[in-house]
Design a protein around this motif. Structure first.
Motif, PDB file in Angstrom:
ATOM      1  N   PRO A   1       5.001   4.862   3.034  1.00  0.00           N
ATOM      2  CA  PRO A   1       4.653   6.289   2.974  1.00  0.00           C
ATOM      3  C   PRO A   1       5.610   7.063   2.080  1.00  0.00           C
ATOM      4  CG  PRO A   1       5.733   5.797   5.061  1.00  0.00           C
ATOM      5  CD  PRO A   1       5.722   4.521   4.268  1.00  0.00           C
ATOM      6  N   LEU A   2       5.054   7.830   1.171  1.00  0.00           N
ATOM      7  CA  LEU A   2       5.830   8.743   0.337  1.00  0.00           C
ATOM      8  C   LEU A   2       5.193  10.126   0.474  1.00  0.00           C
ATOM      9  CD1 LEU A   2       6.156   6.677  -2.984  1.00  0.00           C
ATOM     10  CD2 LEU A   2       7.849   6.852  -1.155  1.00  0.00           C
ATOM     11  N   GLY A   3       5.920  11.145   0.087  1.00  0.00           N
ATOM     12  CA  GLY A   3       5.339  12.477   0.147  1.00  0.00           C
ATOM     13  C   GLY A   3       6.338  13.552  -0.221  1.00  0.00           C
ATOM     14  N   TYR A   4       5.849  14.777  -0.266  1.00  0.00           N
ATOM     15  CA  TYR A   4       6.673  15.924  -0.627  1.00  0.00           C
ATOM     16  C   TYR A   4       6.039  17.158  -0.002  1.00  0.00           C
ATOM     17  CZ  TYR A   4       3.200  14.941  -4.204  1.00  0.00           C
ATOM     18  OH  TYR A   4       2.044  14.587  -4.855  1.00  0.00           O
TER      19      TYR A   4
ATOM     20  N   ILE B   1       0.868  -1.176   0.000  1.00  0.00           N
ATOM     21  CA  ILE B   1       0.000   0.000   0.000  1.00  0.00           C
ATOM     22  C   ILE B   1       0.908   1.231   0.000  1.00  0.00           C
ATOM     23  CG2 ILE B   1      -1.800   1.276   1.214  1.00  0.00           C
ATOM     24  CD1 ILE B   1      -2.621  -1.404   2.524  1.00  0.00           C
ATOM     25  N   ILE B   2       0.954   1.919  -1.123  1.00  0.00           N
ATOM     26  CA  ILE B   2       1.814   3.089  -1.267  1.00  0.00           C
ATOM     27  C   ILE B   2       0.967   4.344  -1.053  1.00  0.00           C
ATOM     28  CG2 ILE B   2       3.365   4.350  -2.794  1.00  0.00           C
ATOM     29  CD1 ILE B   2       3.827   1.725  -4.325  1.00  0.00           C
ATOM     30  N   VAL B   3       1.162   4.983   0.083  1.00  0.00           N
ATOM     31  CA  VAL B   3       0.409   6.201   0.386  1.00  0.00           C
ATOM     32  C   VAL B   3       1.274   7.402   0.033  1.00  0.00           C
ATOM     33  CG1 VAL B   3      -0.887   7.475   2.111  1.00  0.00           C
ATOM     34  CG2 VAL B   3      -0.722   4.986   2.288  1.00  0.00           C
ATOM     35  N   VAL B   4       0.807   8.203  -0.910  1.00  0.00           N
ATOM     36  CA  VAL B   4       1.560   9.375  -1.358  1.00  0.00           C
ATOM     37  C   VAL B   4       0.881  10.619  -0.793  1.00  0.00           C
ATOM     38  CG1 VAL B   4       2.521  10.630  -3.301  1.00  0.00           C
ATOM     39  CG2 VAL B   4       2.159   8.150  -3.487  1.00  0.00           C
ATOM     40  N   VAL B   5       1.539  11.276   0.143  1.00  0.00           N
ATOM     41  CA  VAL B   5       0.991  12.474   0.774  1.00  0.00           C
ATOM     42  C   VAL B   5       1.269  13.673  -0.123  1.00  0.00           C
ATOM     43  CG1 VAL B   5       1.013  13.926   2.822  1.00  0.00           C
ATOM     44  CG2 VAL B   5       1.327  11.451   3.048  1.00  0.00           C
ATOM     45  N   ASP B   6       0.193  14.250  -0.637  1.00  0.00           N
ATOM     46  CA  ASP B   6       0.288  15.318  -1.634  1.00  0.00           C
ATOM     47  C   ASP B   6       0.426  16.673  -0.945  1.00  0.00           C
ATOM     48  OD1 ASP B   6       0.267  16.644  -4.053  1.00  0.00           O
ATOM     49  OD2 ASP B   6      -1.924  16.621  -4.216  1.00  0.00           O
ATOM     50  N   GLY B   7       1.588  16.881  -0.339  1.00  0.00           N
ATOM     51  CA  GLY B   7       1.881  18.129   0.355  1.00  0.00           C
ATOM     52  C   GLY B   7       1.832  17.960   1.863  1.00  0.00           C
ATOM     53  N   PHE B   8       2.885  18.390   2.535  1.00  0.00           N
ATOM     54  CA  PHE B   8       2.949  18.296   3.992  1.00  0.00           C
ATOM     55  C   PHE B   8       2.196  19.485   4.601  1.00  0.00           C
ATOM     56  CE2 PHE B   8       7.279  16.051   3.319  1.00  0.00           C
ATOM     57  CZ  PHE B   8       6.635  14.846   3.108  1.00  0.00           C
ATOM     58  N   LEU B   9       0.869  19.417   4.541  1.00  0.00           N
ATOM     59  CA  LEU B   9       0.022  20.540   4.928  1.00  0.00           C
ATOM     60  C   LEU B   9      -0.684  20.311   6.258  1.00  0.00           C
ATOM     61  CD1 LEU B   9      -1.492  21.123   1.386  1.00  0.00           C
ATOM     62  CD2 LEU B   9       0.457  22.289   2.412  1.00  0.00           C
ATOM     63  N   ASP B  10      -0.638  19.078   6.765  1.00  0.00           N
ATOM     64  CA  ASP B  10      -1.208  18.756   8.074  1.00  0.00           C
ATOM     65  C   ASP B  10      -0.416  17.586   8.649  1.00  0.00           C
ATOM     66  OD1 ASP B  10      -2.067  16.598   6.579  1.00  0.00           O
ATOM     67  OD2 ASP B  10      -4.196  16.955   6.883  1.00  0.00           O
ATOM     68  N   GLN B  11      -1.032  16.764   9.484  1.00  0.00           N
ATOM     69  CA  GLN B  11      -0.319  15.685  10.163  1.00  0.00           C
ATOM     70  C   GLN B  11      -0.454  14.326   9.459  1.00  0.00           C
ATOM     71  OE1 GLN B  11       1.665  16.222  13.024  1.00  0.00           O
ATOM     72  NE2 GLN B  11       1.302  18.301  12.262  1.00  0.00           N
ATOM     73  N   THR B  12      -0.896  14.330   8.212  1.00  0.00           N
ATOM     74  CA  THR B  12      -1.104  13.059   7.503  1.00  0.00           C
ATOM     75  C   THR B  12       0.171  12.219   7.459  1.00  0.00           C
ATOM     76  OG1 THR B  12      -2.789  14.083   6.110  1.00  0.00           O
ATOM     77  CG2 THR B  12      -1.906  11.991   5.364  1.00  0.00           C
ATOM     78  N   PHE B  13       1.278  12.815   7.059  1.00  0.00           N
ATOM     79  CA  PHE B  13       2.527  12.054   6.911  1.00  0.00           C
ATOM     80  C   PHE B  13       3.023  11.562   8.262  1.00  0.00           C
ATOM     81  CE2 PHE B  13       7.091  11.456   5.887  1.00  0.00           C
ATOM     82  CZ  PHE B  13       6.931  10.638   4.781  1.00  0.00           C
ATOM     83  N   GLU B  14       2.896  12.381   9.296  1.00  0.00           N
ATOM     84  CA  GLU B  14       3.333  11.976  10.639  1.00  0.00           C
ATOM     85  C   GLU B  14       2.531  10.785  11.128  1.00  0.00           C
ATOM     86  OE1 GLU B  14       3.113  15.073   9.608  1.00  0.00           O
ATOM     87  OE2 GLU B  14       5.250  15.565   9.796  1.00  0.00           O
ATOM     88  N   LYS B  15       1.242  10.789  10.859  1.00  0.00           N
ATOM     89  CA  LYS B  15       0.402   9.662  11.279  1.00  0.00           C
ATOM     90  C   LYS B  15       0.771   8.387  10.518  1.00  0.00           C
ATOM     91  CE  LYS B  15      -3.484  12.055  13.260  1.00  0.00           C
ATOM     92  NZ  LYS B  15      -4.926  11.996  13.554  1.00  0.00           N
ATOM     93  N   LEU B  16       1.108   8.535   9.268  1.00  0.00           N
ATOM     94  CA  LEU B  16       1.529   7.380   8.470  1.00  0.00           C
ATOM     95  C   LEU B  16       2.797   6.748   9.039  1.00  0.00           C
ATOM     96  CD1 LEU B  16       1.035   8.452   4.751  1.00  0.00           C
ATOM     97  CD2 LEU B  16       0.030   6.456   5.862  1.00  0.00           C
TER      98      LEU B  16
END
Length: 243
Positions: free
Chosen positions: A64-67, A39-54
């Motif tokens: 987890p991927l993101g930018y 399951i590849i979760v791509v966080v579309d912008g570090f604008l809240d706590q989504t990536f931290e929760k991942l």
């Protein structure tokens, strides 16, 4: 489909409230199908706590991927496809408006029909839809435009749940340039141009959630989608860009 490795990409934009449950639901759905998946979760912008929760999810199958800056759903999925290892590569919208319960059926339909692509469709007779009337009317208008412009064999291009054979995905997605709106239409139009014409529509279970990112910016997104759609048509028919 148990013999196949499945890559499922989840583009996530401001999903801190739902992402943990999203991943849990997807993990449950995929683990009931096969042990070979990611399951590849791509966080579309570090604008809240989504990536931290991942990052706090202890599961080796969740990647987890993101930018930092928001770049759009299309960009996020394209990045996920680039990283995907699966024999079958798919994506599903975060937020779980779409139930992952239909994934197993979609993968089976891919095998039964020897399909290149299987897409969720609100118009499938077995779909269960809870959707506002205003959106149904606008969707009808947009579908009519798509049919006129692109002559696609499918009726509903816009559902955020689609699966591709690896070869199809790896050839189609590098050509995609729409980062946000009309992304789904561009993917299907380019796939058809490349000869991937075996596209099957599958039933979905969709419950529209008021207050989501797309619902609060509905009219703006609708206008931008129209602009991007016309741009895809121009590149495809007049510029031969994708060739």
């Amino acid at each position: 489909m148990s013999a196949n490795f499945i890559s499922l990409i989840v583009p996530a934009y401001k999903q801190e409230k739902t992402i943990t449950e999203d991943v849990k639901s997807l993990n449950l759905a995929l683990s009931s199908i096969t042990s070979e998946y990611e399951i590849i979760v791509v966080v579309d912008g570090f604008l809240d706590q989504t990536f931290e929760k991942l990052k706090h999810i202890k599961n080796s199958k969740v990647i987890p991927l993101g930018y930092e800056l928001n770049k759009g759903k299309g960009f996020a999925i394209k990045l996920g496809v680039e990283k995907a290892k699966g024999d079958v590569i798919g994506f599903i919208d975060a937020g779980m408006d779409l139930s992952p319960s239909e994934i197993s059926l979609m993968l089976n339909m891919m095998e039964w029909n020897k399909a290149d692509i299987v897409i969720g469709s609100k118009l499938h007779p077995d779909s269960i839809i809870q959707y506002p009337l205003s959106r149904k009317i606008l969707s009808w208008g947009y579908r009519s435009l798509i049919k006129l412009l692109f002559r696609l064999s499918v009726r509903d291009t816009q559902v955020g749940l689609k699966f591709f054979r690896r070869k199809t995905a790896k050839e189609v997605f590098p050509k995609i340039i729409v980062k946000a709106f009309a992304f789904d239409v561009e993917v299907l139009a380019v796939a058809r141009m490349l000869g991937y014409t075996k596209i099957i529509e599958a039933p979905i279970k969709l419950t529209f959630k008021q207050g989501s990112v797309t619902s609060t910016n509905f009219w703006k997104i609708s206008f931008l989608t129209l602009v991007d759609t016309l741009a895809v048509f121009y590149r495809l028919r007049f510029l031969n860009y994708y060739k």
